[in-house]
Design an enzyme around this catalytic site. Structure first.
Site, PDB file in Angstrom:
ATOM      1  N   CYS A   1       0.809  -1.220   0.000  1.00 48.49           N
ATOM      2  CA  CYS A   1       0.000   0.000   0.000  1.00 48.49           C
ATOM      3  C   CYS A   1       0.846   1.275   0.000  1.00 48.49           C
ATOM      4  O   CYS A   1       2.035   1.235   0.250  1.00 48.49           O
ATOM      5  CB  CYS A   1      -0.951   0.042   1.176  1.00 48.49           C
ATOM      6  SG  CYS A   1      -2.009  -1.402   1.288  1.00 48.49           S
TER       7      CYS A   1
ATOM      8  N   GLY B   1      -0.110  -0.291  -4.823  1.00 45.41           N
ATOM      9  CA  GLY B   1      -1.428  -0.881  -4.614  1.00 45.41           C
ATOM     10  C   GLY B   1      -2.390  -0.444  -5.688  1.00 45.41           C
ATOM     11  O   GLY B   1      -2.491   0.752  -5.975  1.00 45.41           O
TER      12      GLY B   1
ATOM     13  N   ASN C   1       0.081   1.067   6.013  1.00 41.38           N
ATOM     14  CA  ASN C   1       0.540  -0.069   5.225  1.00 41.38           C
ATOM     15  C   ASN C   1       1.383  -0.960   6.111  1.00 41.38           C
ATOM     16  O   ASN C   1       1.838  -0.545   7.171  1.00 41.38           O
ATOM     17  CB  ASN C   1       1.260   0.347   3.939  1.00 41.38           C
ATOM     18  CG  ASN C   1       2.603   0.950   4.197  1.00 41.38           C
ATOM     19  OD1 ASN C   1       2.873   1.428   5.279  1.00 41.38           O
ATOM     20  ND2 ASN C   1       3.450   0.943   3.207  1.00 41.38           N
ATOM     21  N   GLY C   2       1.510  -2.223   5.700  1.00 44.19           N
ATOM     22  CA  GLY C   2       2.272  -3.156   6.513  1.00 44.19           C
ATOM     23  C   GLY C   2       1.378  -4.139   7.240  1.00 44.19           C
ATOM     24  O   GLY C   2       0.194  -4.269   6.922  1.00 44.19           O
TER      25      GLY C   2
ATOM     26  N   CYS D   1      13.079  -2.859   5.081  1.00 44.75           N
ATOM     27  CA  CYS D   1      12.733  -4.056   4.307  1.00 44.75           C
ATOM     28  C   CYS D   1      13.619  -4.118   3.054  1.00 44.75           C
ATOM     29  O   CYS D   1      13.558  -3.226   2.195  1.00 44.75           O
ATOM     30  CB  CYS D   1      11.267  -3.956   3.912  1.00 44.75           C
ATOM     31  SG  CYS D   1      10.771  -5.108   2.632  1.00 44.75           S
TER      32      CYS D   1
ATOM     33  N   TYR E   1      12.621  -4.574  -5.019  1.00 44.74           N
ATOM     34  CA  TYR E   1      11.486  -4.757  -5.911  1.00 44.74           C
ATOM     35  C   TYR E   1      10.347  -3.740  -5.752  1.00 44.74           C
ATOM     36  O   TYR E   1       9.796  -3.266  -6.728  1.00 44.74           O
ATOM     37  CB  TYR E   1      10.923  -6.162  -5.690  1.00 44.74           C
ATOM     38  CG  TYR E   1       9.613  -6.415  -6.365  1.00 44.74           C
ATOM     39  CD1 TYR E   1       9.553  -6.546  -7.748  1.00 44.74           C
ATOM     40  CD2 TYR E   1       8.432  -6.486  -5.644  1.00 44.74           C
ATOM     41  CE1 TYR E   1       8.350  -6.749  -8.390  1.00 44.74           C
ATOM     42  CE2 TYR E   1       7.220  -6.693  -6.281  1.00 44.74           C
ATOM     43  CZ  TYR E   1       7.184  -6.825  -7.647  1.00 44.74           C
ATOM     44  OH  TYR E   1       5.997  -7.017  -8.273  1.00 44.74           O
TER      45      TYR E   1
ATOM     46  N   ASP F   1      15.167  -9.254 -10.651  1.00 47.04           N
ATOM     47  CA  ASP F   1      15.334  -8.775  -9.261  1.00 47.04           C
ATOM     48  C   ASP F   1      15.168  -9.889  -8.242  1.00 47.04           C
ATOM     49  O   ASP F   1      15.846  -9.910  -7.222  1.00 47.04           O
ATOM     50  CB  ASP F   1      14.363  -7.634  -8.966  1.00 47.04           C
ATOM     51  CG  ASP F   1      12.924  -8.067  -9.102  1.00 47.04           C
ATOM     52  OD1 ASP F   1      12.410  -8.058 -10.230  1.00 47.04           O
ATOM     53  OD2 ASP F   1      12.310  -8.466  -8.083  1.00 47.04           O
TER      54      ASP F   1
ATOM     55  N   CYS G   1       7.162 -13.610   5.006  1.00 50.63           N
ATOM     56  CA  CYS G   1       7.257 -12.269   5.583  1.00 50.63           C
ATOM     57  C   CYS G   1       6.076 -12.059   6.513  1.00 50.63           C
ATOM     58  O   CYS G   1       4.947 -12.349   6.140  1.00 50.63           O
ATOM     59  CB  CYS G   1       7.235 -11.206   4.488  1.00 50.63           C
ATOM     60  SG  CYS G   1       7.178  -9.540   5.165  1.00 50.63           S
TER      61      CYS G   1
ATOM     62  N   CYS H   1      16.345  -5.496   6.755  1.00 51.41           N
ATOM     63  CA  CYS H   1      15.689  -6.747   7.105  1.00 51.41           C
ATOM     64  C   CYS H   1      15.865  -7.653   5.890  1.00 51.41           C
ATOM     65  O   CYS H   1      15.546  -7.258   4.770  1.00 51.41           O
ATOM     66  CB  CYS H   1      14.208  -6.524   7.375  1.00 51.41           C
ATOM     67  SG  CYS H   1      13.294  -8.097   7.507  1.00 51.41           S
TER      68      CYS H   1
ATOM     69  N   CYS I   1      13.203 -12.740   4.871  1.00 53.10           N
ATOM     70  CA  CYS I   1      12.633 -13.720   3.943  1.00 53.10           C
ATOM     71  C   CYS I   1      13.729 -14.471   3.177  1.00 53.10           C
ATOM     72  O   CYS I   1      13.458 -15.453   2.508  1.00 53.10           O
ATOM     73  CB  CYS I   1      11.621 -13.074   3.003  1.00 53.10           C
ATOM     74  SG  CYS I   1      12.192 -11.582   2.238  1.00 53.10           S
TER      75      CYS I   1
HETATM   76  P1  AMP Z   1       7.764 -15.558  -9.236  1.00 50.93           P
HETATM   77  O1  AMP Z   1       7.294 -15.468 -10.629  1.00 50.93           O
HETATM   78  O2  AMP Z   1       6.739 -16.160  -8.298  1.00 50.93           O
HETATM   79  O3  AMP Z   1       9.132 -16.139  -9.075  1.00 50.93           O
HETATM   80  O4  AMP Z   1       7.816 -14.051  -8.692  1.00 50.93           O
HETATM   81  C1  AMP Z   1       8.976 -13.318  -8.732  1.00 50.93           C
HETATM   82  C2  AMP Z   1       8.754 -12.111  -9.541  1.00 50.93           C
HETATM   83  O5  AMP Z   1       7.754 -11.279  -8.944  1.00 50.93           O
HETATM   84  C3  AMP Z   1      10.016 -11.348  -9.590  1.00 50.93           C
HETATM   85  O6  AMP Z   1      10.323 -11.184 -10.915  1.00 50.93           O
HETATM   86  C4  AMP Z   1       9.729 -10.031  -8.917  1.00 50.93           C
HETATM   87  O7  AMP Z   1       9.842  -8.957  -9.814  1.00 50.93           O
HETATM   88  C5  AMP Z   1       8.320 -10.127  -8.417  1.00 50.93           C
HETATM   89  N1  AMP Z   1       8.325 -10.172  -6.939  1.00 50.93           N
HETATM   90  C6  AMP Z   1       9.262  -9.723  -6.123  1.00 50.93           C
HETATM   91  N2  AMP Z   1       8.932  -9.910  -4.848  1.00 50.93           N
HETATM   92  C7  AMP Z   1       7.778 -10.512  -4.820  1.00 50.93           C
HETATM   93  C8  AMP Z   1       6.945 -10.988  -3.777  1.00 50.93           C
HETATM   94  N3  AMP Z   1       7.235 -10.785  -2.503  1.00 50.93           N
HETATM   95  N4  AMP Z   1       5.838 -11.615  -4.128  1.00 50.93           N
HETATM   96  C9  AMP Z   1       5.550 -11.769  -5.384  1.00 50.93           C
HETATM   97  N5  AMP Z   1       6.263 -11.320  -6.414  1.00 50.93           N
HETATM   98  C10 AMP Z   1       7.384 -10.695  -6.154  1.00 50.93           C
HETATM   99 FE1  SF4 Z   2      10.842  -7.211   3.599  1.00 48.18          FE
HETATM  100 FE2  SF4 Z   2      11.420  -9.810   3.531  1.00 48.18          FE
HETATM  101 FE3  SF4 Z   2      11.776  -8.403   5.792  1.00 48.18          FE
HETATM  102 FE4  SF4 Z   2       9.314  -8.939   4.855  1.00 48.18          FE
HETATM  103  S1  SF4 Z   2      10.819 -10.413   5.624  1.00 48.18           S
HETATM  104  S2  SF4 Z   2      10.043  -6.962   5.665  1.00 48.18           S
HETATM  105  S3  SF4 Z   2       9.636  -8.811   2.610  1.00 48.18           S
HETATM  106  S4  SF4 Z   2      12.848  -8.145   3.816  1.00 48.18           S
END
Ligand code: AMP
Ligand code: SF4
Length: 466
Positions: free
Chosen positions: A16, A42, A117-118, A251, A257, A361, A397, A445, A448
């Protein structure tokens, strides 16, 4: 935001975006523009609460900002002097219109607008305690929990009640509140979610990212500090802390990303941090190739860094069709592949017969990279070497980024070799944790990626699957 096909898979929760401005004749319109530049945070709903005279009025709706808030709604907000607004990334739980923020509460002598948000690590236990005491909830929104705690606090000043309430909620969050007499902005004790202060003429502005300050022409003043609550009213800006247990752990995913590349978080430009990550990837895992390609959009900065460091040409080997709207995002597996093809195309003349380094990324489930690698191979790429500008995503997360269940993560019970095969790459390398921290230059952080959570997990303690 990276290419929209990712939205099939994405269940990002309550990232958000927040924006607020106090004491400006164009406050509701500026809030609209500010929210527009936070749209990447969002797209499921948007709302503005504006102060007109001594009244707080609200407009909100589902979808993108331009769908949610119509011209007529904005016209109704003429004469406002202050406003706060929110763009919502909803989950299954927050799908109902009632959860579109800001929430607005009317009491006998005052009104309170609140958005956030969060996520909290103790939302469930707080909520059941409040229900035990007689609170009735209309939504599952964390803002509603905070509003109930504030109302129950009954301390002498409103600020003291808000501070006490904030000291009871734990997790990764940014809150923005507004009453008839002031605006309040607070950031969690670890600084997980970003929040910045700007100034436009004599008016103070608060936003999730600096890109929103730039859009409205506000000058960046500073980031809200971890554990800080800032009060903004007709007397100016005042700072307080709601906890003494404070540290900075932004984060990592915000830099990797979520945030827009033109934003700065804690003084570090997001594009620059991504580009640094690309350079460090080149140092950690150099691969000689004919071209370097970035996965649109969030892999591009790191790809430029990788190409520069390796002395390999950076090319636009993948093109995103920016006119494919959200209507094409279908959840059915059978349509997903077609959806990806409509959104992304490989440039044959760039990749045909070439050895390609593809920089992305992150990998979460692996769906995106699998499709992109297939696109490149179909376009004639001879070799595809994958470089990922974040470490391997392994843990859930609890601070507002709704990750798939551990079983759905590609890293779940798979070796690096098995993942490489699964996505169809010739090789696959991730930046190291140390490399990522070096790229950003701030304490992060990275829970994840490494399971090292910067807070106690309270409601979730002991249940994280490792
Ligand atoms: P996936 O296709 O499930 O491997 O999602 C990874 C892609 O979604 C990456 O190319 C990122 O740009 C984007 N992405 C990054 N972080 C997240 C996340 N926490 N949840 C979903 N998609 C993400
Ligand atoms: Fe960000 Fe990952 Fe930490 Fe969640 S666990 S706050 S997505 S770095």
């Amino acid at each position: 935001m990276s290419f929209e096909g990712k939205l099939f898979e994405r269940k990002i929760n309550e990232e958000c975006g927040l924006f607020g401005i106090w004491g400006h004749a164009e406050s509701s319109r500026l809030t609209y523009y500010g929210l527009h530049s936070l749209q990447h945070r969002g797209q499921d709903g948007a709302g503005i609460v504006a102060k007109i005279g001594d009244e707080l009025i609200r407009s909100r709706g589902k979808g993108l900002l331009t769908e949610a808030l119509t011209k007529d709604m904005l016209a109704d907000m003429k004469g406002t002097t202050s406003a706060i607004g929110h763009v919502l990334y909803s989950t299954r739980e927050t799908k109902s219109s009632a959860a579109i923020q800001p929430l607005l509460f009317h009491f006998e002598k005052s009104s309170l607008a609140i958005c956030h948000n969060g996520a909290l690590v103790n939302a469930t236990s707080l909520r059941s305690k409040l229900e035990e005491y007689g609170s009735i909830f209309q939504t599952v929104c964390v803002s509603e929990i905070l509003a109930h705690i504030i109302k129950r606090s009954r301390l002498v000043t409103f600020l003291d009640s808000v501070k006490r309430a904030l000291s009871q909620v734990h997790g990764g969050f940014a809150f923005l509140l507004m009453t008839q007499s002031g605006m309040y902005a607070a950031r969690d004790s670890r600084g997980l979610r970003p929040l910045v202060i700007g100034k436009l003429g004599d008016s103070f502005v608060v936003a999730s990212e600096t890109c929103a300050l730039d859009t409205v022409g506000a000058k960046y003043v500073r980031d809200v500090a971890p554990g800080e609550i800032v009060t903004i009213n007709d007397d100016g800006l005042k700072s307080d802390f709601f906890t003494s247990d404070r540290s900075l752990h932004v984060c990592g995913m915000e830099y990797i990303y979520i945030a827009r590349p033109d934003s700065d978080i804690e003084g570090v430009n997001v594009h620059t941090s991504r580009k640094n990550a690309g350079r460090i990837l080149a140092r950690e895992s150099p691969t000689e190739a004919d071209v370097v390609i970035g996965s649109p959009d969030t892999g591009i900065s790191a790809a430029i860094g990788y190409a520069e460091a390796m002395g390999i040409p950076y090319e636009l080997g993948l093109i995103r069709n920016r006119y494919v709207g959200r209507t094409f995002i279908a959840p059915e597996q059978s349509l997903r592949e077609m959806g990806v093809k409509m959104k992304l195309s490989a440039v044959h003349s760039i990749v045909e017969g070439k050895s390609v380094v593809l920089v992305e990324d992150s990998i979460v489930r692996g769906t995106t990279v699998r499709h992109i690698i297939k696109l490149l191979r179909d376009a004639g790429a001879r070799e595809v070497h994958m470089k990922i500008a974040s470490p391997l995503y392994k843990y859930p997360c609890y601070y507002g980024i709704d990750t798939p269940s551990p079983r759905e993560l590609i890293a779940h019970k798979r070796s690096a070799k098995a993942i490489t095969k699964e996505i169809g790459a010739d090789s696959l390398e991730f930046i190291s944790e140390e490399g990522l921290v070096e790229a950003v230059g701030r304490d992060l952080c990275l829970a994840c990626y490494n399971g090292d959570y910067p807070t106690h997990l309270q409601d979730f303690a002991g249940i994280e699957e490792r």
